[in-house]
Design an enzyme around this catalytic site. Structure first.
Site, mmCIF file in Angstrom:
data_model
loop_
_atom_site.group_PDB
_atom_site.id
_atom_site.type_symbol
_atom_site.label_atom_id
_atom_site.label_comp_id
_atom_site.label_asym_id
_atom_site.label_seq_id
_atom_site.Cartn_x
_atom_site.Cartn_y
_atom_site.Cartn_z
ATOM 1 N N ASP A 36 0.878 -1.171 0.000
ATOM 2 C CA ASP A 36 0.000 0.000 0.000
ATOM 3 C C ASP A 36 0.913 1.217 0.000
ATOM 4 O O ASP A 36 0.892 2.030 0.892
ATOM 5 C CB ASP A 36 -0.960 0.010 1.199
ATOM 6 C CG ASP A 36 -0.237 0.000 2.538
ATOM 7 O OD1 ASP A 36 0.950 -0.413 2.589
ATOM 8 O OD2 ASP A 36 -0.847 0.415 3.554
ATOM 9 N N ASP A 41 6.802 1.254 2.618
ATOM 10 C CA ASP A 41 6.700 0.302 1.509
ATOM 11 C C ASP A 41 7.739 0.636 0.437
ATOM 12 O O ASP A 41 8.364 -0.259 -0.142
ATOM 13 C CB ASP A 41 5.317 0.357 0.856
ATOM 14 C CG ASP A 41 4.198 0.042 1.820
ATOM 15 O OD1 ASP A 41 3.708 -1.095 1.815
ATOM 16 O OD2 ASP A 41 3.803 0.945 2.568
ATOM 17 N N ASP A 276 8.057 -1.858 7.333
ATOM 18 C CA ASP A 276 7.885 -2.866 6.292
ATOM 19 C C ASP A 276 9.194 -3.538 5.897
ATOM 20 O O ASP A 276 9.202 -4.678 5.413
ATOM 21 C CB ASP A 276 7.249 -2.236 5.052
ATOM 22 C CG ASP A 276 5.825 -1.760 5.306
ATOM 23 O OD1 ASP A 276 5.215 -2.235 6.282
ATOM 24 O OD2 ASP A 276 5.322 -0.932 4.529
#
Length: 344
Positions: A36, A41, A276
């Site tokens: 996302d 990310d 992440d």
């Protein structure tokens, strides 16, 4: 599904044992990355792109840190700065299965990448026509037992995929998730981590039905393994296009992370938490994990204050045979090196 790379191994009449390959022809680790795309990310994608012997078969996009349209744009921006627009990007689920939509605009910026738009960003015409869930199922089928799925978004795409094809998890080599929490310390609700709170039903479906080897980098774990700000300052000072891009998109979130406003958070003032990246780094190098627990897990769906909280069944009352690996510690020096390589 993957593209032939310029230095890939020549075809052979029959598969050869791994030990028979030369150093230049080692087997590639095959990845699907479900994102996302916000700042963290972007960091994890760049870490994967810089890793040796890795083939990214596709990047699937989901609602989460920002709107799905922004996620798609952001993913293409990251691939552009890394000169890897050859990697297929797929449009996934725009909203949760049942829950109300969440976003992390207050931290990552309304657009997910620090609100520093690029007028020359790639257009959405570069997206694949096939949708994310169908792409996941096709890639896994064509590479059965070889694909590692790294999930750093709400788990909506994965939940839909397993409902369409219950055999999907059995085709995966492994699943690495950034999400959930282990001590009921939330970052979105009092007891809930963002990715799980953003779609609790999806998280529950995935943790119930994915019986492939599963590894989870939880919120509290990533907080405790945060990296010194001195490392971050040096990391972002490199004279490269990638470092300049990362410094620009992360300026807003890092300023917030260092501010007095976040002093009550368990990360505040203690360092940089590339949430992440922990899941991605572990997927790329299993030896990164230096301590872990194996335990059955589920997700609370009905609680007034604890909806979306991950539940760890240390007493084994759930009678579940499948247990996940909960990451507890990592080799920080290896993690730092992966981050450094990502910005070269």
């Amino acid at each position: 599904m993957g593209r032939e790379l310029p230095h890939s191994c020549p075809p052979t009449a029959a598969p050869q044992p791994f030990s028979h390959f030369g150093a230049e022809c080692r087997m590639k680790k095959k990845l699907i990355i479900d994102v996302d795309t916000g700042v963290d990310d972007a960091q994890s994608i760049m870490v994967a792109l810089a890793a040796p012997d890795v083939e990214i078969l596709g990047i699937t996009c989901c609602h989460g840190n920002t709107s799905l349209e922004n996620v798609l744009k952001n993913t293409l921006r990251v691939l552009k700065v890394c000169n890897r627009l050859d990697i297929p990007v797929y449009k996934g689920c725009p909203k949760p299965l049942l829950a109300g939509k969440q976003n992390a605009g207050d931290f990552h910026g309304k657009d997910g990448l620090g609100d520093v738009p690029d007028p020359d960003a790639p257009g959405l015409d570069l997206l694949q026509e096939k949708r994310a869930v169908q792409a996941m199922l096709k890639i896994a089928k064509e590479n059965a037992g070889e694909v590692t799925l790294v999930a750093t978004a709400p788990l909506t795409n994965l939940a839909v995929a397993v409902q369409l094809d219950p055999s999907f998890p059995k085709k995966l080599k492994g699943l690495y998730i950034m999400g959930g929490n282990t001590e009921s310390r939330g970052n979105t609700t009092p007891c809930g981590e963002f990715n799980f709170v953003a779609d609790p039903e999806a998280a529950c479906i995935v943790l119930e039905r994915f019986t492939c080897p599963t590894y989870i980098a939880s919120w509290e774990f990533s907080c405790r393994r945060s990296l010194p700000w001195s490392f971050v300052d040096e990391w972002l000072s490199k004279d490269t296009e990638k470092a300049a891009f990362m410094k620009k998109i992360s300026s807003l979130s890092m300023t917030k992370a260092r501010s007095a406003e976040y002093q009550k958070e368990i990360t505040a003032g203690k360092g940089f938490n590339p949430c992440d990246v922990f899941a991605m780094a572990a997927a790329l190098d299993d030896s990164l994990i230096t301590d872990s627990d194996e335990v059955a897990v589920t997700v609370e769906l009905a609680g007034t204050h604890a909806r979306g909280m991950m539940v760890l069944d240390y007493m084994e009352l759930l009678k579940k045979s499948h247990k996940v690996v909960i990451m507890k510690n990592v080799d920080s020096e290896k993690l730092k090196q992966m981050l450094i390589n990502a910005l070269k």
